[in-house]
Design an enzyme around this catalytic site. Structure first.
Site, PDB file in Angstrom:
ATOM      1  CD1 TRP A 107      -0.190  -1.547   3.152  1.00 41.34           C
ATOM      2  CD2 TRP A 107       0.722   0.489   3.276  1.00 41.34           C
ATOM      3  NE1 TRP A 107       0.621  -1.522   4.255  1.00 41.34           N
ATOM      4  CE2 TRP A 107       1.196  -0.286   4.364  1.00 41.34           C
ATOM      5  CE3 TRP A 107       1.158   1.814   3.163  1.00 41.34           C
ATOM      6  CZ2 TRP A 107       2.082   0.226   5.315  1.00 41.34           C
ATOM      7  CZ3 TRP A 107       2.043   2.313   4.096  1.00 41.34           C
ATOM      8  CH2 TRP A 107       2.495   1.517   5.160  1.00 41.34           C
ATOM      9  CG  ASN A 108       5.105   1.305   0.499  1.00 36.93           C
ATOM     10  OD1 ASN A 108       4.687   0.480  -0.300  1.00 36.93           O
ATOM     11  ND2 ASN A 108       6.396   1.445   0.745  1.00 36.93           N
ATOM     12  CB  SER A 130       6.381  -7.741   5.255  1.00 33.92           C
ATOM     13  OG  SER A 130       5.606  -8.920   5.032  1.00 33.92           O
ATOM     14  CD  GLU A 134      11.405  -1.725   6.359  1.00 33.84           C
ATOM     15  OE1 GLU A 134      11.440  -0.928   5.402  1.00 33.84           O
ATOM     16  OE2 GLU A 134      10.921  -2.882   6.259  1.00 33.84           O
ATOM     17  CB  CYS A 182      11.353  -0.589   0.945  1.00 35.50           C
ATOM     18  SG  CYS A 182       9.873  -1.567   1.212  1.00 35.50           S
ATOM     19  CD  GLU A 219      11.247  -3.158  -2.797  1.00 37.33           C
ATOM     20  OE1 GLU A 219      11.545  -3.185  -1.570  1.00 37.33           O
ATOM     21  OE2 GLU A 219      10.393  -2.418  -3.265  1.00 37.33           O
TER      22      GLU A 219
END
Length: 462
Positions: free
Chosen positions: A136-137, A213, A367, A268, A234
């Site tokens: 979603w980012n 993730s 993270e 990320c 990724e």
């Protein structure tokens, strides 16, 4: 898992969607296969025409789709507009360059003869139906940077988007259909995460790409491995931002703020660990903390807002746990902004800077997906490099130095998919993007990205 648009600035559920039934998923799979059988035969000129049209439509829709993204995941509206523009740019880039990127390759004549052939060459052919599991980012960009090269290569795509951006997912399907791509070229699957395995195991799906993730990547890679299917992953990142004595410290500090809080800190490739040589540590710390403290938190629809809410309640809770753990083990708060009153019951998290980080703290190895920065003091270049590599991830990195020998050292020894000198990490269609270690494998963008989902075919003639 609920598939719904929930405004992260208010916590209000605006619209919910029922997951597609197995019959509806089957219909879309069958359509994808039927479409691929014909679409793979189209030439680059036709594909480019369609892709350029999609870019034109996206440009025309920029304000509408930007507001949709901001509503669904909370990024500042100015950033959402920039994301839409970037997607249109990538579409045009691949439309114009795909023929050259996928042109037949001809070995040297001497090598062809040595292989016992009168002629031999390599041709890139599309694999087929590719499943994209996206986060979603960057709800538009993550999808387009897969879709543009995949469609230009002759593949067709199925999109399983994050459950909190369903309207953006449906917009993408409408966009490609509206541009003239056949109905089955790009389809959205509104399904729950647990349904992904069944789609991936279907023999009609040739490959998969996932951005997300580490846990999601492991799950998809395990299924794909069991089915012997190609994947590109990724995953997370905990990028180092290294500042050495020759750097322009003031510029580094200004850039560091943007690098940390871009997309409300939910990227990320956002710099997360700031490793500063002791000779310039205090200068950098003062400038960085001061600039972080001056950030404007507010309604993401407000043009002046620099930091909006986190996208999900779970994300805010997980970030808070990382910070609480660090503080309990002795970390120091250099800066923690107060969230202004009157913003509503959304998932706000204050931009924060922590120092005194130790290996025992979870935030040292995990993270931090939000506007939290960690500061480290390095005694020399070797120590800085050691700290930069002391992470299970390896997506990208930022190094500030004007010394060529120091730059060469980081190019040689940094364990990451990229190193950006005297600037912040950014993705561009011309540059391969991806990581190593637990940040995943494979590459997106550039020629490397368009060839990931191609059958690299050797052609030999006696």
């Amino acid at each position: 898992m609920v598939i719904a648009t929930v405004n992260p600035a208010t916590g209000q559920t605006l619209r919910t969607f029922e997951p597609y039934t197995p019959a509806a998923v089957e219909q879309r799979l069958a359509r994808a296969v039927q479409t691929f059988a014909q679409y793979r035969l189209t030439d680059f000129g036709r594909r480019a025409q369609l892709m350029h049209r999609a870019a034109e439509l996206l440009d025309a829709d920029q304000e509408t789709v930007a507001r949709l993204m901001t509503t669904e995941m909370g990024k500042p509206l100015t950033a959402a507009r920039a994301e839409a523009a970037k997607c249109a740019k990538a579409m045009r880039w691949y439309a114009d360059r795909a023929p050259a990127l996928l042109a037949d390759e001809h070995p040297a004549a001497a090598d062809v003869a040595d292989a016992g052939a009168s002629r031999a060459w390599v041709r890139y052919r599309p694999l087929g139906v590719v499943l994209a599991v996206m986060p979603w980012n960057f709800p538009l960009w993550q999808c387009v940077r897969f879709a543009a090269p995949a469609l230009m290569a002759g593949n067709v795509g199925l999109l399983k988007h994050a459950s909190n951006v369903p309207q953006t997912a449906l917009y993408l399907e409408d966009l490609f259909r509206g541009a003239g791509f056949p109905d089955g070229c790009f389809q959205t699957l509104l399904i729950e995460s647990r349904a992904v395995e069944g789609v991936l195991r279907d023999p009609r799906v040739a490959a998969a790409t996932l951005t997300g993730s580490e846990g999601a990547g492991r799950a998809v890679a395990a299924v794909a491995g069991d089915e012997v299917k190609k994947t590109v992953l990724e995953l997370g990142g905990s990028d180092a931002f290294v500042v050495l004595p020759s750097a322009d410290v003031a510029a580094a500090a200004r850039t560091a703020v943007t690098a940390r809080v871009q997309n409300n800190g939910q990227s990320c490739i956002a710099a997360k660990r700031f490793i500063v040589h002791e000779q310039v540590y205090e200068e950098f710390r003062a400038a960085f903390v001061g600039a972080m403290a001056a950030l404007r938190i507010g309604d993401p629809m407000d043009e002046a807002t620099q930091v909006g809410p986190l996208a999900t309640q779970q994300g805010r809770e997980e970030l808070g746990e990382l910070v609480a753990d660090a503080l309990a083990l002795g970390a120091r708060v250099e800066c923690e902004l107060d969230v202004p009153g009157g913003l509503g019951d959304g998932w706000w998290y204050p931009p924060t800077v922590l120092s005194g980080i130790e290996p025992a703290m979870r935030i040292h190895h995990e993270e931090a997906f939000g506007p939290v920065a960690t500061l480290y003091r390095a005694t020399d270049l070797d120590h800085a490099l050691e700290l930069a590599n002391d992470t299970p991830f390896g997506l990208s990195s930022n190094v500030w130095t004007t010394e060529e020998t120091e730059q060469e050292r980081f190019v040689r020894d940094i364990q990451a998919g990229g190193v950006f000198f005297n600037g912040m990490t950014a993705s561009h269609p011309a540059l391969p993007f991806g990581g190593v270690r637990r940040s995943g494998y494979g590459r997106e963008l550039s020629g490397h990205g368009i060839r990931e989902f191609c059958n690299v075919t050797t052609v030999w003639e006696a």
